[in-house]
Scaffold this motif. Structure first.
Motif, mmCIF file in Angstrom:
data_model
loop_
_atom_site.group_PDB
_atom_site.id
_atom_site.type_symbol
_atom_site.label_atom_id
_atom_site.label_comp_id
_atom_site.label_asym_id
_atom_site.label_seq_id
_atom_site.Cartn_x
_atom_site.Cartn_y
_atom_site.Cartn_z
ATOM 1 N N HIS A 1 0.820 -1.202 0.000
ATOM 2 C CA HIS A 1 0.000 0.000 0.000
ATOM 3 C C HIS A 1 0.859 1.259 0.000
ATOM 4 O O HIS A 1 0.402 2.323 -0.449
ATOM 5 N N PHE A 2 2.087 1.171 0.521
ATOM 6 C CA PHE A 2 2.918 2.368 0.611
ATOM 7 C C PHE A 2 4.349 2.151 0.111
ATOM 8 O O PHE A 2 5.167 3.066 0.153
ATOM 9 N N ARG A 3 4.660 0.978 -0.371
ATOM 10 C CA ARG A 3 6.022 0.706 -0.820
ATOM 11 C C ARG A 3 6.391 1.604 -2.010
ATOM 12 O O ARG A 3 5.628 1.735 -2.953
ATOM 13 N N HIS A 4 7.575 2.168 -1.958
ATOM 14 C CA HIS A 4 8.028 3.065 -3.015
ATOM 15 C C HIS A 4 8.364 2.254 -4.266
ATOM 16 O O HIS A 4 8.945 1.174 -4.167
ATOM 17 N N PRO A 5 8.025 2.740 -5.463
ATOM 18 C CA PRO A 5 8.324 1.997 -6.695
ATOM 19 C C PRO A 5 9.813 1.670 -6.848
ATOM 20 O O PRO A 5 10.163 0.604 -7.370
ATOM 21 N N LEU A 6 10.692 2.548 -6.419
ATOM 22 C CA LEU A 6 12.129 2.272 -6.502
ATOM 23 C C LEU A 6 12.514 1.078 -5.635
ATOM 24 O O LEU A 6 13.402 0.301 -5.991
ATOM 25 N N ASP A 7 11.848 0.940 -4.510
ATOM 26 C CA ASP A 7 12.085 -0.198 -3.617
ATOM 27 C C ASP A 7 11.682 -1.499 -4.305
ATOM 28 O O ASP A 7 12.410 -2.494 -4.271
ATOM 29 N N LEU A 8 10.540 -1.482 -4.957
ATOM 30 C CA LEU A 8 10.067 -2.674 -5.668
ATOM 31 C C LEU A 8 11.059 -3.116 -6.736
ATOM 32 O O LEU A 8 11.429 -4.291 -6.822
ATOM 33 N N SER B 1 15.723 -6.631 -8.626
ATOM 34 C CA SER B 1 17.073 -6.678 -9.193
ATOM 35 C C SER B 1 18.035 -7.390 -8.260
ATOM 36 O O SER B 1 18.896 -8.168 -8.704
ATOM 37 N N LEU B 2 17.894 -7.172 -6.965
ATOM 38 C CA LEU B 2 18.782 -7.789 -5.982
ATOM 39 C C LEU B 2 18.620 -9.307 -5.972
ATOM 40 O O LEU B 2 19.603 -10.052 -5.916
ATOM 41 N N LYS B 3 17.388 -9.762 -6.052
ATOM 42 C CA LYS B 3 17.123 -11.204 -6.020
ATOM 43 C C LYS B 3 17.750 -11.927 -7.212
ATOM 44 O O LYS B 3 18.058 -13.118 -7.128
ATOM 45 N N GLN B 4 17.919 -11.236 -8.321
ATOM 46 C CA GLN B 4 18.438 -11.856 -9.544
ATOM 47 C C GLN B 4 19.957 -11.804 -9.653
ATOM 48 O O GLN B 4 20.527 -12.341 -10.595
ATOM 49 N N LEU B 5 20.620 -11.187 -8.664
ATOM 50 C CA LEU B 5 22.077 -11.052 -8.743
ATOM 51 C C LEU B 5 22.783 -12.380 -8.493
ATOM 52 O O LEU B 5 22.471 -13.081 -7.525
ATOM 53 N N LEU C 1 10.267 -3.560 9.026
ATOM 54 C CA LEU C 1 9.655 -4.828 9.440
ATOM 55 C C LEU C 1 8.370 -5.095 8.659
ATOM 56 O O LEU C 1 8.112 -6.227 8.248
ATOM 57 N N LYS C 2 7.579 -4.068 8.457
ATOM 58 C CA LYS C 2 6.323 -4.221 7.726
ATOM 59 C C LYS C 2 6.578 -4.709 6.304
ATOM 60 O O LYS C 2 5.792 -5.487 5.749
ATOM 61 N N CYS C 3 7.680 -4.262 5.732
ATOM 62 C CA CYS C 3 8.006 -4.597 4.337
ATOM 63 C C CYS C 3 8.937 -5.798 4.223
ATOM 64 O O CYS C 3 9.442 -6.093 3.126
ATOM 65 N N ASP C 4 9.194 -6.478 5.326
ATOM 66 C CA ASP C 4 10.086 -7.649 5.326
ATOM 67 C C ASP C 4 11.462 -7.319 4.761
ATOM 68 O O ASP C 4 12.056 -8.097 4.015
ATOM 69 N N HIS C 5 11.972 -6.166 5.150
ATOM 70 C CA HIS C 5 13.318 -5.776 4.745
ATOM 71 C C HIS C 5 14.397 -6.462 5.578
ATOM 72 O O HIS C 5 15.583 -6.333 5.269
ATOM 73 N N TRP D 1 19.889 -0.923 -3.097
ATOM 74 C CA TRP D 1 18.610 -1.382 -2.544
ATOM 75 C C TRP D 1 18.301 -0.681 -1.231
ATOM 76 O O TRP D 1 17.166 -0.248 -0.996
ATOM 77 N N VAL D 2 19.305 -0.548 -0.348
ATOM 78 C CA VAL D 2 19.087 0.099 0.946
ATOM 79 C C VAL D 2 18.592 1.528 0.744
ATOM 80 O O VAL D 2 17.649 1.969 1.412
ATOM 81 N N ARG D 3 19.203 2.249 -0.182
ATOM 82 C CA ARG D 3 18.773 3.634 -0.427
ATOM 83 C C ARG D 3 17.323 3.682 -0.900
ATOM 84 O O ARG D 3 16.551 4.548 -0.477
#
Length: 287
Positions: free
Chosen positions: A14-21, A26-30, A134-138, A172-174
């Motif tokens: 509901h609030f996740r930033h598009p850059l985060d998505l 991209s990180l998962k595919q590295l 925590l909400k976003c499972d980061h 990703w952190v940024r």
């Protein structure tokens, strides 16, 4: 403090930033990412950090710093999230961070110098920001990033972590920070509160904070954004930020101010709120 709306049924997307998505995908595919997680995030590492924290910090609760504990309780209610542990740690560097991995009980740490720098509403926004992770499972990715920061100066990693992997994790952190600033806004429900936190982190101190001008800081953010209008300015900004763990404060202040004025934010607050301005109407309630 002003009363806030509680957001029922709130989900991360509901609030996740598009850059985060995009950065998460991209990180998962590295190549090498899974190996880095298995190597660095072992159960012994989790136990070590938990024991180190509980031995050297103060656990906040109903009988220990209860006013800070209540900020946590209320923030968790607003974000509709299970309550983690919250610790206060003596440290002269204003900071807060979250630790969560492998499904164990997560915890948030806030440095004493940050508490001294902020008022209660600003401190609750910081807690909301950490709850956003925590909400976003980061948790796992964030912990990996923190361990990499430590390992870069203290641990021999050899081929486990390539420069490209570390660069992508920092990126990703940024991006994740933009999402968690949105969580901070959902808790405070005042963009000036979140921007004030960023201003104080950029140039505040217990002695100077009362003299800072938020409107001037937001104008400074506009000036920073205008640097992107020419190629050299855009290049310098990219070079400045690529090794940072957080976006620069002025950019974060500009970003959260814009989201606060967006239809997405207003719609989210309206459709998920069950309480507003202390009035009870239909399904709305006071707390």
């Amino acid at each position: 403090m002003e009363q806030q709306s509680i957001l029922t049924g709130l989900r991360a997307n509901h609030f996740r930033h598009p850059l985060d998505l995009r950065a998460t995908e991209s990180l998962k595919q590295l190549p090498g990412f899974d190996l880095a997680i298995r190597t660095l995030l072992r159960p012994t590492a989790e136990q070590f950090f938990y024991l180190e924290n509980i031995a050297t910090s103060v656990l906040v609760g109903p009988a220990q710093l209860p006013h800070i504990y209540q900020l946590l309780v209320d923030a968790c209610q607003v974000l509709d999230i299970e309550q983690p542990q919250l610790y206060v740690k003596q440290n002269p560097v204003p900071n807060a961070y979250t630790f969560a991995m492998r499904g164990k009980q997560p915890f948030i740490v806030v440095h004493t110098s940050l508490i001294e720098l902020l008022n209660d509403r600003e401190l609750q926004a910081v807690i909301g920001h950490e709850l956003g992770h925590l909400k976003c499972d980061h948790g796992v990715y964030l912990t990996l990033a923190n361990l990499l920061a430590l390992a870069a100066s203290q641990l021999p990693l050899g081929p486990v972590v390539t420069q490209n992997l570390q660069s992508q994790i920092l990126k990703w952190v940024r991006c994740a920070e933009f999402t968690c600033d949105r969580a901070a806004l959902l808790v405070s429900q005042n963009s000036r509160t979140v921007a004030s936190v960023l201003m104080k982190l950029a140039g505040g101190s217990p002695n100077l904070s009362a003299q800072l001008n938020l409107d001037a800081f937001l104008e400074q953010a506009n000036a920073y954004e205008n640097l992107s209008q020419d190629q050299l300015g855009a290049l310098l900004k990219e070079m400045r930020t690529q090794e940072l763990t957080h976006p620069v404060p002025v950019l974060r202040a500009k970003e959260i101010t814009q989201w606060h004025g967006s239809q997405d934010y207003q719609k989210l607050l309206q459709t998920r709120s069950i309480h507003y301005n202390g009035e009870t109407t239909g399904g709305w309630r006071n707390w």
